[in-house]
Design a protein around this motif. Structure first.
Motif, PDB file in Angstrom:
ATOM      1  N   GLN A 203     -63.917   1.613  31.260  1.00  0.00           N
ATOM      2  CA  GLN A 203     -64.051   3.128  31.613  1.00  0.00           C
ATOM      3  C   GLN A 203     -63.177   3.966  30.466  1.00  0.00           C
ATOM      4  O   GLN A 203     -63.472   4.883  29.805  1.00  0.00           O
ATOM      5  CB  GLN A 203     -63.387   3.486  33.034  1.00  0.00           C
ATOM      6  CG  GLN A 203     -63.926   5.054  33.358  1.00  0.00           C
ATOM      7  CD  GLN A 203     -63.597   5.167  34.662  1.00  0.00           C
ATOM      8  OE1 GLN A 203     -63.050   4.515  35.441  1.00  0.00           O
ATOM      9  NE2 GLN A 203     -64.051   6.366  35.262  1.00  0.00           N
ATOM     10  N   GLN A 204     -61.708   3.565  30.416  1.00  0.00           N
ATOM     11  CA  GLN A 204     -60.885   4.188  29.222  1.00  0.00           C
ATOM     12  C   GLN A 204     -61.382   3.898  28.070  1.00  0.00           C
ATOM     13  O   GLN A 204     -61.479   4.901  27.082  1.00  0.00           O
ATOM     14  CB  GLN A 204     -59.713   3.351  29.534  1.00  0.00           C
ATOM     15  CG  GLN A 204     -58.862   3.782  30.890  1.00  0.00           C
ATOM     16  CD  GLN A 204     -57.475   3.119  30.771  1.00  0.00           C
ATOM     17  OE1 GLN A 204     -57.073   2.453  29.926  1.00  0.00           O
ATOM     18  NE2 GLN A 204     -56.670   3.019  32.083  1.00  0.00           N
ATOM     19  N   ASP A 205     -62.034   2.883  27.616  1.00  0.00           N
ATOM     20  CA  ASP A 205     -62.356   2.609  26.286  1.00  0.00           C
ATOM     21  C   ASP A 205     -63.736   3.195  25.915  1.00  0.00           C
ATOM     22  O   ASP A 205     -63.787   3.711  24.838  1.00  0.00           O
ATOM     23  CB  ASP A 205     -62.640   0.992  26.007  1.00  0.00           C
ATOM     24  CG  ASP A 205     -61.573   0.223  25.992  1.00  0.00           C
ATOM     25  OD1 ASP A 205     -60.299   0.963  25.542  1.00  0.00           O
ATOM     26  OD2 ASP A 205     -61.579  -1.055  25.998  1.00  0.00           O
ATOM     27  N   THR A 206     -64.637   3.391  27.043  1.00  0.00           N
ATOM     28  CA  THR A 206     -65.716   4.131  26.859  1.00  0.00           C
ATOM     29  C   THR A 206     -65.474   5.739  26.714  1.00  0.00           C
ATOM     30  O   THR A 206     -66.126   6.157  25.922  1.00  0.00           O
ATOM     31  CB  THR A 206     -66.403   3.991  28.098  1.00  0.00           C
ATOM     32  OG1 THR A 206     -66.839   2.516  28.282  1.00  0.00           O
ATOM     33  CG2 THR A 206     -68.178   4.764  28.112  1.00  0.00           C
ATOM     34  N   ALA A 207     -64.679   6.164  27.519  1.00  0.00           N
ATOM     35  CA  ALA A 207     -64.132   7.581  27.319  1.00  0.00           C
ATOM     36  C   ALA A 207     -63.514   7.924  25.877  1.00  0.00           C
ATOM     37  O   ALA A 207     -63.951   8.929  25.203  1.00  0.00           O
ATOM     38  CB  ALA A 207     -63.148   7.949  28.321  1.00  0.00           C
TER      39      ALA A 207
ATOM     40  N   LYS B 170     -64.548   9.645  20.083  1.00  0.00           N
ATOM     41  CA  LYS B 170     -64.560   9.397  18.881  1.00  0.00           C
ATOM     42  C   LYS B 170     -65.846   9.752  18.349  1.00  0.00           C
ATOM     43  O   LYS B 170     -66.020   9.959  17.283  1.00  0.00           O
ATOM     44  CB  LYS B 170     -64.045   7.886  18.522  1.00  0.00           C
ATOM     45  CG  LYS B 170     -63.648   7.478  17.184  1.00  0.00           C
ATOM     46  CD  LYS B 170     -62.295   8.327  17.286  1.00  0.00           C
ATOM     47  CE  LYS B 170     -61.432   7.910  16.069  1.00  0.00           C
ATOM     48  NZ  LYS B 170     -60.253   8.470  15.951  1.00  0.00           N
ATOM     49  N   LEU B 171     -66.844   9.343  18.908  1.00  0.00           N
ATOM     50  CA  LEU B 171     -68.368   9.445  18.794  1.00  0.00           C
ATOM     51  C   LEU B 171     -68.705  10.948  18.554  1.00  0.00           C
ATOM     52  O   LEU B 171     -69.048  11.398  17.628  1.00  0.00           O
ATOM     53  CB  LEU B 171     -69.396   9.042  19.867  1.00  0.00           C
ATOM     54  CG  LEU B 171     -70.882   9.055  19.440  1.00  0.00           C
ATOM     55  CD1 LEU B 171     -71.220   8.426  18.116  1.00  0.00           C
ATOM     56  CD2 LEU B 171     -71.660   8.304  20.801  1.00  0.00           C
ATOM     57  N   LEU B 172     -68.184  11.887  19.492  1.00  0.00           N
ATOM     58  CA  LEU B 172     -68.323  13.320  19.442  1.00  0.00           C
ATOM     59  C   LEU B 172     -67.723  13.914  18.154  1.00  0.00           C
ATOM     60  O   LEU B 172     -68.124  14.652  17.571  1.00  0.00           O
ATOM     61  CB  LEU B 172     -67.569  14.014  20.855  1.00  0.00           C
ATOM     62  CG  LEU B 172     -67.465  15.349  20.830  1.00  0.00           C
ATOM     63  CD1 LEU B 172     -68.901  16.093  20.576  1.00  0.00           C
ATOM     64  CD2 LEU B 172     -66.621  15.843  22.001  1.00  0.00           C
TER      65      LEU B 172
ATOM     66  N   LEU C  80     -70.245  -1.706  25.386  1.00  0.00           N
ATOM     67  CA  LEU C  80     -69.489  -1.331  26.500  1.00  0.00           C
ATOM     68  C   LEU C  80     -70.124  -1.268  27.996  1.00  0.00           C
ATOM     69  O   LEU C  80     -69.728  -1.725  28.879  1.00  0.00           O
ATOM     70  CB  LEU C  80     -68.650  -0.306  26.065  1.00  0.00           C
ATOM     71  CG  LEU C  80     -67.515  -0.429  24.814  1.00  0.00           C
ATOM     72  CD1 LEU C  80     -66.905   0.719  24.839  1.00  0.00           C
ATOM     73  CD2 LEU C  80     -66.615  -1.680  25.585  1.00  0.00           C
ATOM     74  N   ARG C  81     -71.281  -0.640  27.909  1.00  0.00           N
ATOM     75  CA  ARG C  81     -72.044  -0.249  29.048  1.00  0.00           C
ATOM     76  C   ARG C  81     -72.523  -1.495  29.560  1.00  0.00           C
ATOM     77  O   ARG C  81     -72.902  -1.658  30.819  1.00  0.00           O
ATOM     78  CB  ARG C  81     -72.890   1.039  28.675  1.00  0.00           C
ATOM     79  CG  ARG C  81     -72.517   2.213  28.514  1.00  0.00           C
ATOM     80  CD  ARG C  81     -73.550   3.252  28.124  1.00  0.00           C
ATOM     81  NE  ARG C  81     -72.854   4.688  27.886  1.00  0.00           N
ATOM     82  CZ  ARG C  81     -73.483   5.732  27.221  1.00  0.00           C
ATOM     83  NH1 ARG C  81     -74.510   5.364  26.756  1.00  0.00           N
ATOM     84  NH2 ARG C  81     -72.994   6.800  27.231  1.00  0.00           N
ATOM     85  N   SER C  82     -73.151  -2.090  28.754  1.00  0.00           N
ATOM     86  CA  SER C  82     -73.668  -3.468  28.990  1.00  0.00           C
ATOM     87  C   SER C  82     -72.580  -4.282  29.848  1.00  0.00           C
ATOM     88  O   SER C  82     -72.764  -5.114  30.972  1.00  0.00           O
ATOM     89  CB  SER C  82     -74.293  -4.409  28.048  1.00  0.00           C
ATOM     90  OG  SER C  82     -74.666  -5.628  28.237  1.00  0.00           O
ATOM     91  N   VAL C  83     -71.360  -4.525  29.163  1.00  0.00           N
ATOM     92  CA  VAL C  83     -70.224  -5.536  29.929  1.00  0.00           C
ATOM     93  C   VAL C  83     -69.913  -4.726  31.220  1.00  0.00           C
ATOM     94  O   VAL C  83     -69.698  -5.247  32.217  1.00  0.00           O
ATOM     95  CB  VAL C  83     -69.226  -5.427  29.017  1.00  0.00           C
ATOM     96  CG1 VAL C  83     -68.000  -6.051  29.804  1.00  0.00           C
ATOM     97  CG2 VAL C  83     -69.492  -6.141  27.626  1.00  0.00           C
ATOM     98  N   ALA C  84     -69.748  -3.406  31.415  1.00  0.00           N
ATOM     99  CA  ALA C  84     -69.482  -2.854  32.489  1.00  0.00           C
ATOM    100  C   ALA C  84     -70.427  -3.061  33.456  1.00  0.00           C
ATOM    101  O   ALA C  84     -70.237  -3.324  34.677  1.00  0.00           O
ATOM    102  CB  ALA C  84     -69.452  -1.075  32.059  1.00  0.00           C
TER     103      ALA C  84
END
Length: 219
Positions: free
Chosen positions: A119-123, A128-130, A43-47
């Motif tokens: 940004q929404q998906d990353t959040a 979920k990761l937390l 996701l960060r790469s796409v962002a």
């Protein structure tokens, strides 16, 4: 991705449900976290790619706005110099710049929409990761606690066995002592009985001797 086929699968995943069905929850939550981290990297790469595109579009928009302003200035100058032909040509160029600006504005809107969604998906993914990491800590604590309890119980069980063996040996020694005491009493009784018999014989012999002496006297 391996466990999840798409981003929505991760966002909608019921971590507790997945772990409840897993044979090894600790290993499963580790795999979940690994896949979520890999997805987060993607996701960060796409962002990053979209941010770079946004900056490029912004530079193009800035450049075209400057060009449009320059053509407007030239059109004004041409009118002032009574060169309507040049003014018309300048205005045409300005309109072409504006058309390009309109297209870039649509492109910018699309890029910003993608960035907003990312940004929404990353959040959501970070949440979920937390959740998964918190669950992992809980499982690890429970696993360590169970291991400590099992070790303690094993040691306690071992101690109980040792105690039982010691008590059994003590009981055996007590029984041996009691049997020895009984045997000792039997020896004493036998010795006493034998002594008594000899005493009786000796006493009877004395009696017979005295009777014999009395018979002699009487005779």
């Amino acid at each position: 991705m391996g466990m999840f086929s798409r981003m929505s699968d991760i966002i909608q995943a019921n971590i507790n449900g997945i772990l409840d069905k897993a044979e090894d929850p600790v290993k499963m939550v580790k795999l979940l976290i690994q896949e979520m981290e890999e997805t987060l990297v993607e996701l960060r790469s796409v962002a990053a790619t979209n941010l770079a595109e946004k900056r490029q579009v912004e530079r193009q928009i800035s450049k075209l706005k400057q060009q449009a302003a320059d053509w407007q200035t030239k059109a004004t100058l041409a009118i002032e110099k009574e060169r309507e032909d040049l003014a018309r040509a300048a205005i045409i160029e300005k309109h072409q710049c504006q058309q390009k600006l309109d297209a870039l504005a649509e492109e910018m809107t699309a890029v910003e929409d993608v960035l907003s969604k990312l940004q929404q998906d990353t959040a959501r993914l970070q949440d979920k990761l937390l959740e998964a990491r918190t669950k992992q800590k809980s499982l690890m604590i429970r696993e360590r606690s169970a291991a400590v309890r099992m070790t303690a119980k094993s040691k306690t069980h071992s101690v109980k066995i040792d105690d039982a063996i010691i008590r059994f040996e003590q009981y055996e020694r007590r029984i041996d002592d009691l049997e020895a005491q009984v045997d000792a009493y039997d020896l004493v009784d036998e010795s006493h009985s034998l002594h008594s018999q000899f005493k009786e014989l000796e006493s009877a012999n004395q009696i017979e001797q005295e009777l014999a002496e009395l018979r002699k006297k009487v005779a």
